[in-house]
Design an enzyme around this catalytic site. Sequence first.
Site, PDB file in Angstrom:
ATOM      1  N   TYR A  39       0.877  -1.181   0.000  1.00 60.32           N
ATOM      2  CA  TYR A  39       0.000   0.000   0.000  1.00 60.32           C
ATOM      3  C   TYR A  39       0.908   1.222   0.000  1.00 60.32           C
ATOM      4  O   TYR A  39       1.705   1.432   0.921  1.00 60.32           O
ATOM      5  CB  TYR A  39      -0.889   0.004   1.239  1.00 60.32           C
ATOM      6  CG  TYR A  39      -1.949   1.082   1.239  1.00 60.32           C
ATOM      7  CD1 TYR A  39      -3.199   0.842   0.682  1.00 60.32           C
ATOM      8  CD2 TYR A  39      -1.707   2.327   1.806  1.00 60.32           C
ATOM      9  CE1 TYR A  39      -4.182   1.816   0.684  1.00 60.32           C
ATOM     10  CE2 TYR A  39      -2.681   3.309   1.808  1.00 60.32           C
ATOM     11  CZ  TYR A  39      -3.919   3.059   1.248  1.00 60.32           C
ATOM     12  OH  TYR A  39      -4.878   4.036   1.253  1.00 60.32           O
ATOM     13  N   TYR A  46     -10.216  -3.402   7.339  1.00 63.25           N
ATOM     14  CA  TYR A  46      -9.776  -2.024   7.522  1.00 63.25           C
ATOM     15  C   TYR A  46      -9.412  -1.731   8.976  1.00 63.25           C
ATOM     16  O   TYR A  46      -8.571  -0.880   9.258  1.00 63.25           O
ATOM     17  CB  TYR A  46     -10.875  -1.047   7.091  1.00 63.25           C
ATOM     18  CG  TYR A  46     -11.132  -0.981   5.605  1.00 63.25           C
ATOM     19  CD1 TYR A  46     -10.399  -1.745   4.703  1.00 63.25           C
ATOM     20  CD2 TYR A  46     -12.121  -0.150   5.099  1.00 63.25           C
ATOM     21  CE1 TYR A  46     -10.640  -1.675   3.352  1.00 63.25           C
ATOM     22  CE2 TYR A  46     -12.381  -0.071   3.746  1.00 63.25           C
ATOM     23  CZ  TYR A  46     -11.635  -0.837   2.871  1.00 63.25           C
ATOM     24  OH  TYR A  46     -11.889  -0.767   1.523  1.00 63.25           O
TER      25      TYR A  46
END
Length: 446
Positions: A300, A403
């Site tokens: 990421y 998340y």
Amino acid sequence: MSLRSSAIDTTTALKNTSGVLTLRDSGYLSREPSVISIDSSSAASEAAPIQTPTVYNGILQRKEGSIVAKKSRDPAVQLTDARTLPNQAMLSDAARASVTAAEYAIQAAFQAKLQSVKNVEWENHVDNTAPSLNFTFVSDFVLGEGVYRPEADAHVGCETCRPNMGQNIGCEYPRLCACLEYAAVDENRLQPGDQARYVQYQKDQEDDGYLADSHGLPKRFPYQRSKDPQVPSTLMKFYLESRYPIYECNLNCNCGPICKSRVVQKGRRVPLVIFKTANERGWGVYCKEQLVKGEFIDTYIGEVLTNEATGRREMLSAEDRASYLYSLDKFIGDDPDNDLTNETCYVVDGQYMGGPTRFINHSCEPNCRQYTVSYNKHDLRIYDLAFFAVEDIPPRTELTFDYMDKDEEEEEIVRKKREKDAADPKNHDKRPCNCGARKCRGYLWE
């Protein structure tokens, strides 16, 4: 290490009174809203041709993710209160206008952006939308103002290791590899003479956390490599099932580029597809090939900002943008100088710059997980956020991660908590989670 969420109410789209134009939350069920598509089939086919202009004068400026209407200096331009838009005339013209050409242009523009990314495609078999064009694909972190990262040539590498050690795959002896200075101790390899040293190490952990001195103790290498070159390296079970930082060798090591401790730094090797989901979850990602448990997928990335700069963006931005923020807070409390705090740690923002993993959706029962991977054991501020498969994943299966980065709980415990939260009026304005998992917690953020 979880995504930063915001306390801003996600149900109050277009309720500002400042005259700033903000998009309605079309991505309410997803982190990634689509470019809005108007169904041309809904237009009145029998209607007479529109005689009035379909382009409305206006000067717009994009600022920190928002679109701001500016006042024109041309006296001939009619002024319009932005807080009243769109007016009825605009809506009427929009309902009659064909948007096919615009949709094709948006799709082509996104495809052009994607050309810079190797082995990544996108597809949409649901509608005519494309991902947001307000996004730039990058290949590494983009450092913002006030963010510092040591150059790669300043990294400390292992000196006693050699490429031909053991099975000719680089580092082989965990007691000798300097890159494993802060790696997890392998209790299964402790010798009788290690006991006193190990007891001291456990005491040091209470004060120094992940940076406890483990010199002379056997460590855990992060990866295992198959003898079959067609089988990918996989993350060792200990690391896969824990949250311990993963340390790789670096360019200054004597073990050479073939070292088994170099995986994430070599980049993504699997083909990914960004696709439009059919269950109102916006855009998602799948892999075209089979992924095995423990296999590295991608990292990421995005802009690395100071906490102050992040705060300013959050104040100026739309309500759902906070779901792209990652605080690099893994080593808070372990810094010997106590300089690393929640207020001073850096934040990765993947909203406007990033890679394909930026489009990965949430699940309360994910098939991927994100791990801390460092090539510089002394840099506590910037490290990689790497996705690994936590189970075997068949081709074309949507990739998901949690998340909130929660530990797994029993299904009955999750069900009772979900029912309790649903009955609490305080949660009625929270963003619902639509992952569809058996252990779905009911809400995306807590």
